[in-house]
Design an enzyme around this catalytic site. Structure first.
Site, PDB file in Angstrom:
ATOM      1  N   GLU A 218      41.212  35.725  44.057  1.00  0.00           N
ATOM      2  CA  GLU A 218      42.479  36.118  43.430  1.00  0.00           C
ATOM      3  C   GLU A 218      42.972  35.048  42.459  1.00  0.00           C
ATOM      4  O   GLU A 218      43.547  35.363  41.421  1.00  0.00           O
ATOM      5  CB  GLU A 218      43.554  36.431  44.465  1.00  0.00           C
ATOM      6  CG  GLU A 218      44.806  36.963  43.805  1.00  0.00           C
ATOM      7  CD  GLU A 218      45.664  37.846  44.681  1.00  0.00           C
ATOM      8  OE1 GLU A 218      46.709  38.308  44.188  1.00  0.00           O
ATOM      9  OE2 GLU A 218      45.306  38.087  45.851  1.00  0.00           O
TER      10      GLU A 218
ATOM     11  N   GLY B 266      48.946  40.422  41.308  1.00  0.00           N
ATOM     12  CA  GLY B 266      47.902  41.115  42.039  1.00  0.00           C
ATOM     13  C   GLY B 266      48.434  42.392  42.650  1.00  0.00           C
ATOM     14  O   GLY B 266      49.523  42.419  43.229  1.00  0.00           O
TER      15      GLY B 266
ATOM     16  N   ARG C 151      27.256  36.417  52.877  1.00  0.00           N
ATOM     17  CA  ARG C 151      26.460  35.293  53.369  1.00  0.00           C
ATOM     18  C   ARG C 151      27.411  34.213  53.866  1.00  0.00           C
ATOM     19  O   ARG C 151      28.388  33.889  53.210  1.00  0.00           O
ATOM     20  CB  ARG C 151      25.622  34.752  52.215  1.00  0.00           C
ATOM     21  CG  ARG C 151      24.811  33.536  52.488  1.00  0.00           C
ATOM     22  CD  ARG C 151      24.047  33.047  51.251  1.00  0.00           C
ATOM     23  NE  ARG C 151      23.400  34.091  50.494  1.00  0.00           N
ATOM     24  CZ  ARG C 151      22.257  34.702  50.809  1.00  0.00           C
ATOM     25  NH1 ARG C 151      21.621  34.376  51.905  1.00  0.00           N
ATOM     26  NH2 ARG C 151      21.748  35.640  50.033  1.00  0.00           N
TER      27      ARG C 151
ATOM     28  N   HIS D 124      37.875  46.439  33.626  1.00  0.00           N
ATOM     29  CA  HIS D 124      38.816  47.229  32.819  1.00  0.00           C
ATOM     30  C   HIS D 124      39.972  46.328  32.408  1.00  0.00           C
ATOM     31  O   HIS D 124      40.580  45.672  33.256  1.00  0.00           O
ATOM     32  CB  HIS D 124      39.341  48.396  33.659  1.00  0.00           C
ATOM     33  CG  HIS D 124      40.498  49.113  33.059  1.00  0.00           C
ATOM     34  ND1 HIS D 124      40.366  49.972  31.993  1.00  0.00           N
ATOM     35  CD2 HIS D 124      41.824  49.088  33.371  1.00  0.00           C
ATOM     36  CE1 HIS D 124      41.564  50.458  31.681  1.00  0.00           C
ATOM     37  NE2 HIS D 124      42.453  49.931  32.508  1.00  0.00           N
TER      38      HIS D 124
ATOM     39  N   GLY E  19      43.291  47.136  30.610  1.00  0.00           N
ATOM     40  CA  GLY E  19      44.151  48.169  30.048  1.00  0.00           C
ATOM     41  C   GLY E  19      45.544  47.635  29.750  1.00  0.00           C
ATOM     42  O   GLY E  19      45.825  46.456  29.927  1.00  0.00           O
TER      43      GLY E  19
END
Length: 147
Positions: free
Chosen positions: A64, A84, A93, A108, A110
């Site tokens: 993030e 967010g 892993r 994307h 936008g």
């Protein structure tokens, strides 16, 4: 063609980690290209779960952090801010030590949302986590963040 509205400056990005969870977890921005941003994080007692492996939540913090900063670099910060909206992660892993590096690439970009594919890899290049982050892009007049 570069996707950045603000050209990334690694020193400035790292300075923004001061007094945040990024500083606590030793997250460091390291590189960028025309379509990606990368940061790394230490794998030690600060980021371990009780069995000595990299905590999945720490991986998500790294994902993030790099994805949110990438979105910030893609917007006109005089008119918008970004937060967010949703994140998920598949932990592939176990990692016990060293550093993991997260690289965010856009899926994307936008007007009101950004979606990032973020891959975390170990120092030997093995993928440890795959994350997808959705960012909301919000006009500053619509409940701006506290300063």
């Amino acid at each position: 063609m570069s996707l950045w509205k603000t050209q990334p400056d690694i020193d400035q990005l790292n300075a923004r980690q001061a007094n945040t969870i990024g500083e606590v977890l030793d997250i460091r921005f390291e590189s960028f290209s025309e379509d990606s941003l990368s940061a790394s994080m230490v794998v030690d007692h600060r980021t371990h779960q009780p069995f000595g492996l990299l905590h999945g939540g720490a991986s998500v913090v790294l994902a993030e952090t790099v994805g949110s900063m990438a979105s910030y670099l893609c917007i006109d910060t005089r008119r918008f801010y970004c937060v967010g909206l949703e994140i998920n992660a598949n932990h592939l892993r176990g990692v016990r030590s060293g550093r993991v590096t997260a690289t965010a690439r856009p899926v994307h970009i936008g007007r009101s949302t950004h979606v990032w594919d973020i891959r975390l890899s170990t120092e030997d290049g093995k993928t440890s986590c795959i994350s997808r982050l959705t960012i909301a892009v919000i006009a500053l007049g619509d409940s701006p963040p506290a300063t």
